[in-house]
Design an enzyme around this catalytic site. Structure first.
Site, PDB file in Angstrom:
ATOM      1  N   ARG A 188       1.580   4.289  -2.967  1.00 26.50           N
ATOM      2  CA  ARG A 188       1.328   5.558  -2.822  1.00 26.50           C
ATOM      3  C   ARG A 188       2.491   6.258  -2.963  1.00 26.50           C
ATOM      4  NH1 ARG A 188      -2.271   2.565  -0.803  1.00 26.50           N
ATOM      5  NH2 ARG A 188      -4.416   3.125  -0.066  1.00 26.50           N
ATOM      6  N   ASP A 197      -6.634  -8.568   4.281  1.00 25.00           N
ATOM      7  CA  ASP A 197      -5.933  -9.598   3.181  1.00 25.00           C
ATOM      8  C   ASP A 197      -5.312 -10.571   3.919  1.00 25.00           C
ATOM      9  OD1 ASP A 197      -6.535  -7.875   1.042  1.00 25.00           O
ATOM     10  OD2 ASP A 197      -4.498  -6.303   1.361  1.00 25.00           O
ATOM     11  N   GLN A 246      -9.629   2.070  -0.726  1.00 25.62           N
ATOM     12  CA  GLN A 246      -9.294   2.085  -2.365  1.00 25.62           C
ATOM     13  C   GLN A 246     -10.284   3.368  -2.630  1.00 25.62           C
ATOM     14  OE1 GLN A 246      -9.160  -1.456  -4.326  1.00 25.62           O
ATOM     15  NE2 GLN A 246      -7.294  -1.970  -3.472  1.00 25.62           N
ATOM     16  N   ARG A 274     -12.099 -14.731  -2.674  1.00 28.84           N
ATOM     17  CA  ARG A 274     -11.234 -15.323  -1.660  1.00 28.84           C
ATOM     18  C   ARG A 274     -11.878 -16.062  -0.684  1.00 28.84           C
ATOM     19  NH1 ARG A 274      -6.668 -10.719  -0.574  1.00 28.84           N
ATOM     20  NH2 ARG A 274      -5.364 -11.148  -2.519  1.00 28.84           N
ATOM     21  N   GLY A 306      -5.366  -4.147  -8.113  1.00 32.12           N
ATOM     22  CA  GLY A 306      -6.767  -3.217  -7.519  1.00 32.12           C
ATOM     23  C   GLY A 306      -6.348  -2.157  -7.115  1.00 32.12           C
ATOM     24  N   SER A 338     -13.494   0.490   2.667  1.00 38.68           N
ATOM     25  CA  SER A 338     -12.626   0.461   1.343  1.00 38.68           C
ATOM     26  C   SER A 338     -11.830   1.338   1.287  1.00 38.68           C
ATOM     27  CB  SER A 338     -13.207   0.195  -0.044  1.00 38.68           C
ATOM     28  OG  SER A 338     -12.286   0.432  -1.024  1.00 38.68           O
ATOM     29  N   SER A 379       0.602  -1.154   0.024  1.00 38.05           N
ATOM     30  CA  SER A 379       0.058  -0.079   0.118  1.00 38.05           C
ATOM     31  C   SER A 379       0.931   1.265  -0.066  1.00 38.05           C
ATOM     32  CB  SER A 379      -0.799  -0.022   1.154  1.00 38.05           C
ATOM     33  OG  SER A 379      -1.948  -0.925   1.207  1.00 38.05           O
TER      34      SER A 379
HETATM   35  C1  S3P Z   1      -5.479  -1.402  -0.181  1.00 37.32           C
HETATM   36  C2  S3P Z   1      -6.903  -1.667   0.400  1.00 37.32           C
HETATM   37  C3  S3P Z   1      -7.562  -3.156   0.453  1.00 37.32           C
HETATM   38  C4  S3P Z   1      -6.697  -4.015   0.349  1.00 37.32           C
HETATM   39  C5  S3P Z   1      -5.740  -3.989  -0.657  1.00 37.32           C
HETATM   40  C6  S3P Z   1      -4.676  -2.755  -0.803  1.00 37.32           C
HETATM   41  C7  S3P Z   1      -4.974  -0.208  -0.325  1.00 37.32           C
HETATM   42  O1  S3P Z   1      -8.690  -2.934  -0.428  1.00 37.32           O
HETATM   43  O2  S3P Z   1      -7.330  -5.449   0.266  1.00 37.32           O
HETATM   44  O3  S3P Z   1      -4.841  -4.919  -0.809  1.00 37.32           O
HETATM   45  O4  S3P Z   1      -3.715   0.024  -0.598  1.00 37.32           O
HETATM   46  O5  S3P Z   1      -5.715   0.713  -0.335  1.00 37.32           O
HETATM   47  P1  S3P Z   1     -10.082  -2.270  -0.464  1.00 37.32           P
HETATM   48  O6  S3P Z   1      -9.961  -0.749  -0.353  1.00 37.32           O
HETATM   49  O7  S3P Z   1     -10.912  -2.951  -1.451  1.00 37.32           O
HETATM   50  O8  S3P Z   1     -10.554  -3.111   0.775  1.00 37.32           O
END
Ligand code: S3P
Length: 445
Positions: A32, A326, A175, A357, A99, A173, A28
C-alpha cells in the site's frame, strides 16, 4: 511436483534459538505504501519497506503507470502521479506470486478509462479474481478477456465515468474491500463498503493518512460501514513500515517449540486485525511477553519476548480467522508439538491462498507423522510434545512461501529432519528468512 529448477532445503533438529531479531516490513503496508505513494501528489518517503519480490512487483506496476520510485540509502522515495492521473501501462503488469498486488491494482485502475492487462505466475494464475471483478463491474469496469473462472491473464477496460456503489463484501477479504475503496478514488461521489466481518484495516487507515475523506462506522451488530468521498486530493507522506506479524510468526513459533529458546522479536506490528496468532498462542500456554508497546506512525508496535513453552491444544474460533488468516500453517506446526488436540475452524479462505493451504498443510503434517484431520473448512491436529517420531518427510510447497517456512520451522524441533521441495518462493515475503533463522541457531542444509 518437482520442477528441474527447484531448490529443496532441509531443516534439522536445532539447539536452543536465541538472540534479538527484526523481521522485514509488513507486506500489506509495504504494498500500500508504494501504491498510495505512487498515486499521491508529491513525495512519499518510506523506511522499513519489505523488499520482497511481491512488493517489488507492485513498485514496477506503479512505475509502469507513471510513478517515479527509487531507493536511496535505506529509504524509498516515491513521486506520485497525483490522484486521477495514472497512465495506461504499455506492457502487461506482471504480479508474479502476489495476490494483494494484483487484486488491489485491479481496483486502482478499475475506474480509469484505460486498458490494463494482468499476468502472474502459475500459483497466481490459479487464484479466483471474480471476487474483485464483480464489484468493479458494478462501477463500470469491462472485463475484456479472462481465463475460465476469472483467472489470469486478464485484460480490463475501465469506464469513461465510473459510478459509485454500495457494496457488501461477501467473504472476509481485505483485498476485495480494498479493491472497491481504491476504485472509489477515481469515482465521483461517495462509495460505501459494508464489511460484515472486520478484516485488516490498512487501506482505510493509510488512505485517511494520505488525505482521503473516509469515515468508518461500526453498527450494533459489529458490521463496519466504510464511506469514502471520491476524487480526493492525496498528498505524499512519510511512512515507517513496522515488522510483519505474519513473518514474525515463524521465529515466534520456532522459539516456542525448540527447547531452551529465548528470543526477542523487535518492532512487530500489533494492529488488532493482525494479532490473532499471538492471542491463540497465549491461550495455548505460550510464554510471550509483550514489551514496549508504542505507537509509531499511527500503528501500534511492540517487542515480543518469547521463550520455549509446553503448549496445550485449544479450539481456535472461526471469528478469529481474519486476524490470523496467513498464520494457520505455522499455527498447525505449533499444534503438532502441543499436548492434545488443536481444532481450527472457519478456514474456507485458506483454500484460495497462494496454494490450497488447508490441504498443503494437512499433507505436510501427515507426511511428517502428525495426526491430523482435514475438514472442508477446518483442521484438527493432535500434537506430540517434544516432537518424538515426527519429521522425515518431504513437503510439497506448491509455490507457497508460507508452507515453505512453516515446515522448515517444524524441522527445527522434530526428531527427524523435514525437507521442503522448493525454497524459492520464500523470497516473495521474507528474503533473508534462512539467514535470519541461522543467526538464531537454526540448522538448515
Ligand atoms: C491481504 C489480505 C489477505 C491476506 C493477504 C494480504 C492484504 O488476503 O491473506 O496475505 O494485504 O489485504 P484476503 O483479502 O484474500 O483475505
Amino acid at each position: 511436483m518437482h520442477h528441474p529448477q527447484s531448490r529443496p532445503l532441509r531443516a534439522t533438529k536445532s539447539p536452543a534459538l536465541s538472540g534479538r531479531v527484526r523481521v522485514p516490513g509488513d507486506k500489506s503496508i509495504s504494498h500500500r505504501s508504494l501504491m498510495f505513494g505512487g498515486l499521491a501528489a508529491g513525495e512519499t518517503r518510506i523506511t522499513g519497506l519489505l523488499e520482497g519480490e511481491d512488493v517489488l512487483r507492485t513498485g514496477e506496476a506503479m512505475r509502469a503507470m507513471g510513478a517515479l520510485i527509487e531507493r536511496r540509502g535505506g529509504e524509498w522515495l516515491v513521486t506520485g502521479t497525483g490522484n486521477g492521473a495514472l497512465l495506461e501501462p504499455r506492457e502487461p503488469l506482471d504480479f508474479g506470486n502476489a495476490g494483494t498486488g494484483v487484486r488491489l491494482t485491479m481496483g486502482l485502475v478499475g475506474s480509469y478509462d484505460m486498458t490494463t492487462r494482468f499476468v502472474g505466475d502459475a500459483s497466481l494464475s490459479k487464484r479466483p479474481m471474480g471476487r474483485v471483478l464483480e464489484p468493479l463491474k458494478e462501477m463500470g469496469l469491462q472485463v475484456v478477456s479472462a481465463e475460465p473462472g476469472d483467472r489470469l491473464p486478464i485484460t480490463l477496460r475501465g469506464p469513461r465515468h465510473a459510478a459509485p456503489i454500495t457494496y457488501r463484501v461477501p467473504m472476509p477479504s481485505a483485498q476485495v474491500k480494498s479493491a472497491v475503496l481504491l476504485a472509489a478514488l477515481n469515482t465521483p461521489g461517495v462509495t460505501t463498503v459494508i464489511e460484515p466481518v472486520p478484516t485488516r484495516d490498512h487501506t482505510e487507515k493509510m488512505l485517511a493518512g494520505f488525505g482521503a475523506a473516509l469515515e468508518v462506522e461500526t453498527d450494533a451488530e459489529g458490521v463496519r460501514h466504510i464511506r469514502i468521498e471520491g476524487q480526493p486530493r492525496l498528498v505524499g507522506q512519510t511512512i515507517a513500515v513496522p515488522g510483519d506479524p505474519s513473518s514474525a510468526a515463524f521465529p515466534l513459533v520456532a522459539a516456542l517449540i525448540v527447547p531452551g529458546s529465548d528470543l526477542v522479536i523487535e518492532n512487530m506490528l500489533m494492529n488488532p486485525t493482525r494479532t490473532g496468532l499471538v492471542a491463540t498462542l497465549l491461550e495455548m500456554g505460550a510464554d510471550i511477553t509483550i514489551l514496549e508497546r508504542r505507537n509509531e506512525g499511527g500503528e501500534d508496535v511492540a517487542d515480543l519476548h518469547v521463550r520455549s513453552s509446553d503448549l496445550k491444544g485449544v479450539t481456535v474460533p472461526a471469528e478469529r480467522a481474519p486476524s490470523m488468516i496467513d498464520e494457520y500453517p505455522v499455527l498447525a506446526v505449533a499444534a503438532a508439538f502441543s499436548e492434545g488436540e488443536t481444532r481450527m475452524e472457519g478456514l474456507e479462505e485458506l483454500r484460495v491462498k497462494e496454494s490450497d493451504r488447508l490441504s498443503a498443510v494437512a499433507n505436510g503434517l501427515k507426511i511428517n507423522g502428525v495426526d491430523c484431520v482435514e475438514g472442508e473448512a477446518s483442521l484438527s491436529v493432535t500434537g506430540r510434545p517434544g516432537g518424538k517420531g515426527l519429521g522425515g518427510g518431504t513437503v510439497e510447497t506448491h509455490l507457497d512461501h508460507r508452507i515453505a517456512m512453516s515446515f522448515l520451522v517444524m524441522g527445527l524441533a522434530a526428531e527427524k529432519p523435514v525437507t521442503i521441495d522448493d525454497q524459492a518462493m520464500i523470497a516473495t515475503s521474507f528474503p533473508d528468512f534462512t539467514g535470519l533463522m541461522q543467526g538464531l541457531g537454526a540448522q538448515f542444509g
